[in-house]
Design a protein around this motif. Structure first.
Motif, PDB file in Angstrom:
ATOM      1  N   ILE A  34      16.198  32.013  55.773  1.00  0.00           N
ATOM      2  CA  ILE A  34      15.130  32.917  55.352  1.00  0.00           C
ATOM      3  C   ILE A  34      15.477  33.521  53.998  1.00  0.00           C
ATOM      4  O   ILE A  34      16.451  34.277  53.879  1.00  0.00           O
ATOM      5  N   PRO A  35      14.710  33.224  52.934  1.00  0.00           N
ATOM      6  CA  PRO A  35      14.945  33.879  51.635  1.00  0.00           C
ATOM      7  C   PRO A  35      14.791  35.385  51.783  1.00  0.00           C
ATOM      8  O   PRO A  35      13.836  35.875  52.397  1.00  0.00           O
ATOM      9  N   THR A  36      15.735  36.127  51.218  1.00  0.00           N
ATOM     10  CA  THR A  36      15.813  37.558  51.483  1.00  0.00           C
ATOM     11  C   THR A  36      16.022  38.341  50.200  1.00  0.00           C
ATOM     12  O   THR A  36      16.827  37.969  49.349  1.00  0.00           O
ATOM     13  N   LEU A  37      15.298  39.441  50.088  1.00  0.00           N
ATOM     14  CA  LEU A  37      15.454  40.375  48.984  1.00  0.00           C
ATOM     15  C   LEU A  37      16.312  41.533  49.467  1.00  0.00           C
ATOM     16  O   LEU A  37      15.983  42.199  50.449  1.00  0.00           O
ATOM     17  N   LEU A  38      17.430  41.770  48.788  1.00  0.00           N
ATOM     18  CA  LEU A  38      18.368  42.833  49.166  1.00  0.00           C
ATOM     19  C   LEU A  38      18.292  43.948  48.133  1.00  0.00           C
ATOM     20  O   LEU A  38      18.575  43.728  46.954  1.00  0.00           O
ATOM     21  N   LEU A  39      17.921  45.144  48.571  1.00  0.00           N
ATOM     22  CA  LEU A  39      17.720  46.276  47.658  1.00  0.00           C
ATOM     23  C   LEU A  39      18.594  47.464  48.039  1.00  0.00           C
ATOM     24  O   LEU A  39      18.923  47.656  49.214  1.00  0.00           O
ATOM     25  N   ASP A  40      18.935  48.270  47.036  1.00  0.00           N
ATOM     26  CA  ASP A  40      19.630  49.536  47.271  1.00  0.00           C
ATOM     27  C   ASP A  40      19.388  50.422  46.053  1.00  0.00           C
ATOM     28  O   ASP A  40      18.734  50.018  45.085  1.00  0.00           O
ATOM     29  N   ILE A  41      19.951  51.609  46.109  1.00  0.00           N
ATOM     30  CA  ILE A  41      19.765  52.548  44.991  1.00  0.00           C
ATOM     31  C   ILE A  41      20.516  52.035  43.762  1.00  0.00           C
ATOM     32  O   ILE A  41      21.550  51.369  43.890  1.00  0.00           O
ATOM     33  N   PRO A  42      20.036  52.336  42.565  1.00  0.00           N
ATOM     34  CA  PRO A  42      20.801  51.997  41.363  1.00  0.00           C
ATOM     35  C   PRO A  42      21.968  52.973  41.221  1.00  0.00           C
ATOM     36  O   PRO A  42      21.869  54.138  41.626  1.00  0.00           O
ATOM     37  N   PRO A  43      23.088  52.537  40.661  1.00  0.00           N
ATOM     38  CA  PRO A  43      24.222  53.462  40.477  1.00  0.00           C
ATOM     39  C   PRO A  43      23.877  54.523  39.440  1.00  0.00           C
ATOM     40  O   PRO A  43      23.003  54.343  38.591  1.00  0.00           O
ATOM     41  N   ARG A  44      24.581  55.627  39.525  1.00  0.00           N
ATOM     42  CA  ARG A  44      24.324  56.718  38.584  1.00  0.00           C
ATOM     43  C   ARG A  44      24.752  56.363  37.170  1.00  0.00           C
ATOM     44  O   ARG A  44      24.174  56.836  36.194  1.00  0.00           O
ATOM     45  N   ASP A  45      25.802  55.541  37.068  1.00  0.00           N
ATOM     46  CA  ASP A  45      26.318  55.177  35.750  1.00  0.00           C
ATOM     47  C   ASP A  45      26.252  53.662  35.576  1.00  0.00           C
ATOM     48  O   ASP A  45      26.248  52.898  36.533  1.00  0.00           O
ATOM     49  N   GLY A  46      26.231  53.235  34.328  1.00  0.00           N
ATOM     50  CA  GLY A  46      26.270  51.817  34.024  1.00  0.00           C
ATOM     51  C   GLY A  46      24.904  51.249  33.727  1.00  0.00           C
ATOM     52  O   GLY A  46      23.862  51.824  34.069  1.00  0.00           O
ATOM     53  N   ASP A  47      24.911  50.089  33.090  1.00  0.00           N
ATOM     54  CA  ASP A  47      23.669  49.438  32.692  1.00  0.00           C
ATOM     55  C   ASP A  47      23.077  48.552  33.784  1.00  0.00           C
ATOM     56  O   ASP A  47      21.885  48.264  33.760  1.00  0.00           O
ATOM     57  N   ASP A  48      23.915  48.095  34.714  1.00  0.00           N
ATOM     58  CA  ASP A  48      23.441  47.175  35.748  1.00  0.00           C
ATOM     59  C   ASP A  48      22.878  47.982  36.914  1.00  0.00           C
ATOM     60  O   ASP A  48      23.618  48.534  37.728  1.00  0.00           O
ATOM     61  N   LYS A  49      21.554  48.035  37.013  1.00  0.00           N
ATOM     62  CA  LYS A  49      20.926  48.815  38.076  1.00  0.00           C
ATOM     63  C   LYS A  49      21.086  48.168  39.450  1.00  0.00           C
ATOM     64  O   LYS A  49      20.795  48.794  40.478  1.00  0.00           O
ATOM     65  N   ASN A  50      21.522  46.929  39.464  1.00  0.00           N
ATOM     66  CA  ASN A  50      21.731  46.233  40.729  1.00  0.00           C
ATOM     67  C   ASN A  50      23.215  46.130  41.093  1.00  0.00           C
ATOM     68  O   ASN A  50      23.593  45.353  41.964  1.00  0.00           O
ATOM     69  N   ALA A  51      24.042  46.921  40.451  1.00  0.00           N
ATOM     70  CA  ALA A  51      25.489  46.795  40.629  1.00  0.00           C
ATOM     71  C   ALA A  51      25.916  47.026  42.078  1.00  0.00           C
ATOM     72  O   ALA A  51      26.762  46.300  42.610  1.00  0.00           O
ATOM     73  N   LEU A  52      25.341  48.037  42.731  1.00  0.00           N
ATOM     74  CA  LEU A  52      25.728  48.319  44.119  1.00  0.00           C
ATOM     75  C   LEU A  52      25.345  47.171  45.038  1.00  0.00           C
ATOM     76  O   LEU A  52      26.091  46.817  45.962  1.00  0.00           O
ATOM     77  N   VAL A  53      24.200  46.577  44.779  1.00  0.00           N
ATOM     78  CA  VAL A  53      23.748  45.462  45.622  1.00  0.00           C
ATOM     79  C   VAL A  53      24.629  44.238  45.389  1.00  0.00           C
ATOM     80  O   VAL A  53      25.015  43.556  46.335  1.00  0.00           O
ATOM     81  N   ARG A  54      24.954  43.982  44.126  1.00  0.00           N
ATOM     82  CA  ARG A  54      25.837  42.835  43.843  1.00  0.00           C
ATOM     83  C   ARG A  54      27.192  43.038  44.516  1.00  0.00           C
ATOM     84  O   ARG A  54      27.786  42.090  45.047  1.00  0.00           O
ATOM     85  N   SER A  55      27.668  44.265  44.503  1.00  0.00           N
ATOM     86  CA  SER A  55      28.953  44.556  45.131  1.00  0.00           C
ATOM     87  C   SER A  55      28.887  44.319  46.639  1.00  0.00           C
ATOM     88  O   SER A  55      29.795  43.738  47.234  1.00  0.00           O
TER      89      SER A  55
END
Length: 801
Positions: A34-55
């Motif tokens: 099943i193709p899935t979209l994984l979302l979370d809050i953007p980190p407070r610092d840094g340019d990558d708004k998806n950093a927490l999700v990638r982690s």
């Protein structure tokens, strides 16, 4: 049913929250395609708004045990964040929320996402115990019928339980759809829980954990003693009580307990959910278990460099040696193979083990019964929740039956305990057990006012599905076609038979080979086709090494060669049978078991199939057709063009088989070549035999014809063999392999390259089988191979000599 239409499928999903649980749920959705979209809050610092999700996704990718079943799994997961990507939720058929276990945070998130949920989509929460009604209250009225709780257990890929809890407005069609989807697609065991604190499994399981803590403190047992008593000996996971708590996290356990304490104001056992002071101090100290390096246990390294696992002393909070833990009753129980018989004896033992286990079991059994119908309408859902979610082999009511229902009730009464209403009604009616079985049909005691239709004695059929074929039940109903001490041929219905192994660990020996031959004769004469599978936790752990070693010790090399040749011929008959043969592996599928699977026409494999050709670990080479099959598959994978170099394909096989690699899932087995890309993978183990049977019938309907023998298999020949020998020589010189490793590797290379023939020579399947058998027998004569065989039988581990 309300006027509501559930979606007809889940083509795309979204997971909200990329923490440990959210990322692991996304991984499991990827496992089932099943193709899935994984979302979370953007980190407070840094340019990558998806950093927490990638982690979070990377953590899932590297997790042990693996969250993903395939190296391709992460490609099914897209990452995003709550600031930018909520509109993409409109593309999804199912959205599962898995953020922090806080009611206010979850409700706030629901308010943000509600405008983006598609009119047909389902929204669920992966809460471990928050109220479905309270969560639903934050949703617009039109979305509430499509909302419910879907409580996965960690790790989601491996733990079978999925608790479904409906909200006050959840549509009946939504519940029905998700029950079917959860079982059929996600591979879960569905338990319908009521909207009470922590639902079923955590409610009953936490009672058991905290009762054990209380009993340990009151009666002076140590942490190590408790784990010795509450592990595999009683049908529980090897991590037992305190190692499990360390794995889960003491803070997590304390959080669940706090939720129970707060929500169960009327529960007479409420105070039990207030953790003892020593556990609270461990949490306050940050000693949370495995994730912090210390909890109930702590691993330390001594001055000699050796590591030791110490246990906490509740009185001082210091870590002390575990010491030797031994109980007479447990030592005696080691000789009792049947778990029910073992439990029956253990609770009657007169030592500290018997006393502890009786008090532990009886308290948990009474509590589980007291919670019906509050948390569930029946004993079946409670037992299933504990088995599927906590890894128990027997749920509380199955335990009650195992120790003797009436005996246990009378002992409770003698000790001054009041029997819960459900148990009292069964006891007063003269009942002997909560469960009954007759000719493969199972019933449970539902009591008066039962939700399920019950007979005059209060018994109702155990809920099941027609797709769940259980060989034990089919045999009890008279479905045995052929039978021997080692295997049975069982009628699956619709003209399909199933060959079931039942030796220890389903190891392959002459008895199974004999039943393979007899079954093929029977199926070709009278049946539509054959499935090879079983109800056990493993398909087959491989060949019977002990038999081979004993024959070698008696100088019966000719007998060994005859056994190997018979096995080769039986596997070739599987491929050439005039009826379709479908293998249905699950769990360990090693060595000879792998060769049987590879020899059929098709495979329907459980997702959790751990398959490989591991003979090199015993100083041997695969000789039941495994090498032949790998070479044949390499030939079919390589382009059939002039000048095609086969060596890269053979080298890959040599590395896989030569290192004894075992696929850790059916998907990985497809990548490694043990299964083909066209073989089916089934997430729900319970459907395996049914789906394999349907595969047989589909092949019959399509006009099945057996695979003709191959005499045109291309091999790498002398050039490939020379290249592999150079590599082996370099590895020996560098100290990566021993001299005998090189001998075994050389024999394997000789078989895989087709012997000393010219490159791209065409050979037959029988030719490759002869090479296998010759190499196998040559290695059998090696003293160091015999040492390896003996060592692996004694320890279960390979020897490098």
């Amino acid at each position: 049913m309300k006027d509501m239409h559930a979606p007809d499928r889940v083509g795309r999903a979204a997971v909200l929250g990329a923490g440990v649980m959210g990322a692991a749920i996304a991984a499991h959705l990827a496992n089932v395609g099943i193709p899935t979209l994984l979302l979370d809050i953007p980190p407070r610092d840094g340019d990558d708004k998806n950093a927490l999700v990638r982690s979070g996704l990377e953590r899932a990718r590297k997790s042990k045990p693996a969250s993903f079943s395939s190296s391709r799994g992460p490609s099914f997961v897209e990452v995003g964040n709550f600031d930018d990507d909520l509109p993409r939720l409109a593309e999804c058929d199912w959205i599962v929320e898995a953020v922090v276990e806080n009611l206010d945070i979850k409700r706030s998130l629901f308010e943000k996402i509600a405008p983006h949920v598609a009119p047909h989509a389902l929204l669920t929460s992966n809460t471990s115990g928050l109220s479905a009604a309270a969560l639903s209250g934050a949703l617009p009225e039109e979305l509430r019928p499509r909302f419910m709780v879907t409580h996965f257990f960690n790790p989601p890929r491996y733990l079978k339980l999925l608790e479904l809890v409906r909200g006050p407005d959840t549509d009946d069609g939504v519940v029905a759809f998700f029950s079917d989807f959860g079982e059929r697609v996600l591979g879960k065991g569905i338990v319908h829980a009521k909207d009470t604190p922590n639902f079923i499994a955590n409610r009953v399981g936490c009672f058991g954990i905290f009762h054990v803590l209380q009993l340990m403190l009151e009666e002076g047992y140590t942490v190590a003693e408790v784990d010795k008593l509450t592990g595999r000996a009683i049908g529980r996971p090897g991590s037992a009580t305190f190692r499990t708590a360390d794995l889960v996290g003491l803070d997590t356990l304390a959080h669940v307990a706090a939720n129970l304490y707060e929500g169960l104001s009327q529960d007479p056992h409420r105070d039990l959910f207030d953790p003892p002071d020593f556990m609270k101090r461990l949490v306050d100290d940050g000693r949370l278990g495995q994730k912090s390096g210390a909890g109930f246990y702590k691993k330390v390294r001594g001055e000699d460099g050796k590591s030791e696992i110490l246990m906490v002393d509740p009185a001082t909070l210091e870590y002390v040696p575990q010491g030797k833990v031994s109980f007479g009753a447990l030592e005696m129980a080691k000789n009792v193979g049947d778990l029910r018989e073992r439990i029956h004896g253990l609770v009657r033992a007169k030592d500290r083990a018997g006393s502890f286990l009786w008090k532990t079991f009886s308290a948990s059994m009474r509590y589980a019964a007291e919670c019906i119908p509050e948390i569930s309408d029946d004993v079946v859902n409670v037992d299933r929740a504990m088995c599927w979610g906590f890894g128990w082999e027997l749920g509380p009511f199955q335990l009650w039956d195992a120790m003797g229902f009436r005996w246990a009730c009378e002992r409770m009464l003698d000790e001054g305990h009041e029997l819960p209403e459900l148990a009292r009604s069964l006891y007063d009616a003269g009942g002997e057990s909560f469960y009954r079985e007759d000719a493969g049909k199972h019933a449970f005691f539902a009591g008066t006012g039962a939700a399920a239709p019950a007979d005059d004695e209060g018994f109702a059929p155990v809920p099941t599905r027609p797709e769940y074929l259980v060989l034990a039940d089919l045999k009890a109903a008279g479905g045995v076609i052929l039978e021997s001490p080692d295997a049975s041929l069982v009628d699956l219905g619709d003209g399909v038979a199933c060959l079931e192994f039942h030796t220890k660990m389903n190891t392959v020996g002459p008895g199974i080979v004999d039943m393979m031959e007899r079954s093929l004769d029977e199926v070709e004469a009278r049946w539509q086709g054959l499935v090879i599978g079983n109800d056990a936790t493993q398909f087959s752990a491989g060949a019977n090494l002990l038999l081979i070693l004993n024959e070698l010790d008696d100088d019966n090399a000719e007998e060994v060669e005859w056994i190997v040749e018979r096995f080769q011929k039986a596997n070739m008959r599987l491929r050439r049978c005039s009826r379709p043969v479908v293998a249905a592996p699950n769990g360990l599928t090693l060595g000879g078991g792998c060769e049987i699977v590879m020899s059929g026409d098709a495979v329907v494999a459980s997702l959790e199939t751990y398959i490989g050709l591991v003979e090199v670990g015993a100083g041997l080479v695969p000789a039941g057709g495994g090498c032949k099959e790998m070479v044949r598959r390499a030939d079919e994978a390589a382009p059939r063009l002039p000048g095609t170099d086969l060596f890269p394909y053979i080298r890959r096989i040599f590395e896989t088989v030569g290192m004894g690699k075992v696929a850790t899932s059916a998907h990985e087995a497809q990548e490694m070549g043990f299964l083909s890309a066209t073989d089916r993978v089934v997430a729900n183990r319970d459907r395996l035999l049914h789906d394999a049977k349907m595969q047989v019938l589909a092949m019959v309907e399509a006009g099945y014809r057996p695979t003709p023998p191959r005499a045109d298999i291309r091999v790498a020949g002398e050039p490939g063999l020379a290249a592999l020998r150079i590599g082996l020589d370099q590895m020996e010189r560098a100290g990566y392999i021993s001299a005998h490793d090189k001998v075994v590797g050389d024999a394997l290379a000789w078989v895989l390259c087709g012997g000393e023939v010219s490159a791209s020579s065409l050979v037959s399947e029988e030719y490759l089988l002869d090479l296998e058998r010759e190499a196998f027998m040559r290695l059998c004569s090696e003293p160091k191979t015999q040492e390896r065989m003996e060592y692996i039988l004694k320890t279960g581990k390979p020897l490098r000599n």
